[in-house]
Scaffold this active site. Structure first.
Site, PDB file in Angstrom:
ATOM      1  CG  HIS B  38      -2.259  -0.860   0.886  1.00 58.40           C
ATOM      2  ND1 HIS B  38      -2.278  -2.116   0.898  1.00 58.40           N
ATOM      3  CD2 HIS B  38      -3.309  -0.183   0.570  1.00 58.40           C
ATOM      4  CE1 HIS B  38      -3.523  -2.424   0.704  1.00 58.40           C
ATOM      5  NE2 HIS B  38      -4.296  -1.443   0.465  1.00 58.40           N
ATOM      6  CE  LYS B 103      -6.424 -10.342  11.623  1.00 54.58           C
ATOM      7  NZ  LYS B 103      -5.915 -10.062  13.090  1.00 54.58           N
TER       8      LYS B 103
END
Lengths: 280, 180
Positions: B38, B103
């Site tokens: 990222h 999650k």
């Protein structure tokens, strides 16, 4: 006569422990998950617990790590006073981690520098804690620690006036703030007393205790039971999808502390809290 | 478990039909990406360069798989904690990313971006990496090979069990629980 232990045996043992810990859910954790499955009243939570049990079965059957985060290898070594290790023990342990992670198809999750962040490629170095024991044995525990749960851990230096209720509130708040991140249902390791570093180490060591048993001191056994009830009332539930099973166990370890202090550390372990021990 | 079958590439209509709390069974292509990937993708965008894959209508799965044992596409491959990608996610959604899989909860900024771009956040069950490995049929590195497990992989998955954690309206399984 000292008992001689070859460093090569330590390497071999650590490698085996790394593989077994990462691929096989411990029997006590497995039993705790089974127990939670039969007590849960939420159908959604039961579905998630079924998935966790299925995952554990698949991992063992297919020889796959239970979780892709095969952790940083935390190794506890207790050296008997009559033992002499032939070779470099720290190097031997790291070589064991290197081999175990390679042979078990476990992930290399360690970066060599915390800011410059280049993966070491073989999951070394391990975090090693040395201790001593009387006698002629050498005890090694490998506890691979995933960082979904490690990141949600905390230490706080409370005041003596905060007392047991202050310590318990801090534990519950830490688990509440962690929410779904540490892969509930979790094991909550709590270290109370000592210094800041000692409390943190106690919290980690508390995760090594088998889940399901009670603290030998009834004062602390009651505190553990109270905390487990409060944590499971948070409603976070398995995977954080809601339910009554947020923790499988709360384990407390304590140590004498300073007249001015009340250090409390909370180390959260995921639902696959991994640890395997060998005695040489 | 009753699950809605979702196949890539995603249509806007398919995403918008889903509500927080629905189970989804996802088949098709997802791209992996976690912390380091990222950061690099954001640096590429800052430098005016294209991303290693066209993110429009695609899904990113926050995972760093274990090495593949012989005969498997990947090793264990469960979700990592999504909040570490919160700083980057709105930027990728602006580039067309629609689906995120991970999650744990997301920041307010990510929830706003999900609403703005009518995206969706799906939660896998944390710690079910072995179960997931059996549902990955193909894996190839798309970019950042030097990052090892943090490289971007193109995974072809079959019936990945996921829960809609935040839907396109910004409703989440956590806000609904809190308000109860």
């Amino acid at each position: 006569m000292p008992r001689l232990i070859d460093a090569a045996l330590i390497t071999e043992t650590v490698a085996e422990l790394c593989v077994t810990a990462n691929l096989c859910v411990s029997p006590d954790i497995r039993a705790a998950l089974d127990g939670a499955r039969s007590c849960e009243s939420s159908p959604l939570a039961r579905t998630v617990l079924d998935m966790l049990l299925e995952n554990a079965d698949i991992a063992e059957r297919e020889r796959l790590p239970v979780c892709q985060d095969t952790g940083m290898a935390v190794v506890f070594v207790s050296v008997g006073s009559d033992v002499h290790v032939e070779g470099d023990m720290t190097q031997a342990i790291n070589e064991g981690v290197r081999r175990g992670y390679r042979d078990g198809y476990c992930r290399g999750s360690v970066v060599g520098d915390p800011i410059r962040r280049v993966n070491t490629g073989d999951n070394t170095p391990a975090v090693i804690h040395y201790d001593f024991e009387p006698g002629g044995h050498l005890t090694i525990t490998v506890a691979p620690k995933g960082f979904g749960s490690e990141n949600m851990s905390a230490v706080r230096m409370l005041n003596p006036s905060d007392g047991l209720s202050g310590a318990e509130d801090f534990v519950v708040e830490t688990v509440r703030a962690a929410g779904a991140n540490p892969c509930p249902p979790v094991i909550v390791g709590v270290g109370i007393g000592g210094t800041m570093d000692k409390a943190a180490l106690l919290a980690k060591q508390a995760l090594l205790r088998e889940t399901g048993g009670a603290h030998p001191d009834s004062f602390w056994a009651e505190a553990e039971a109270r905390l487990l009830a409060r944590i499971n009332a948070l409603g976070i539930g398995p995977a954080g999808f809601g339910g009554e099973t947020t923790a499988l166990g709360v384990h407390i370890l304590t140590y004498p502390t300073h007249i001015a202090g009340l250090p409390v550390a909370v180390n959260i372990g995921c639902h696959a809290t991994r640890r395997r021990t060998a005695v040489l | 478990m009753q699950a809605v079958h979702l196949t890539t590439p995603f249509s806007d209509a398919a995403i918008q039909r889903l509500r927080a709390g629905d189970w989804v069974s996802l088949s098709g292509v997802v791209y992996t990406g976690r912390d380091a990937a990222h950061k690099r993708m954001t640096e590429l965008l800052d430098g005016g360069k294209p991303l290693p894959f066209d993110p429009r209508g695609q899904a990113i799965y926050y995972t760093g798989p274990c090495p593949a044992p012989p005969g498997r596409a990947v090793g264990s491959a469960g979700p990592t904690t999504s909040l570490r990608m919160d700083a980057y996610a709105p930027r990728l959604m602006r580039e067309g990313l629609r689906v995120m899989i991970g999650k744990g909860e997301r920041s307010e900024a990510v929830v706003r971006a999900i609403r703005q771009y009518a995206g969706i956040y799906l939660s896998a069950v944390g710690g079910t990496g072995a179960l997931t490995a059996l549902r990955v049929e193909q894996a190839e590195v798309v970019a950042f090979d030097d990052l090892g497990p943090e490289a971007i992989y193109r995974l072809t998955v079959r019936e990945l069990p996921l829960m809609v954690a935040i839907d396109c309206k910004g409703e989440s399984i956590w806000t609904t629980r809190r308000s109860r």
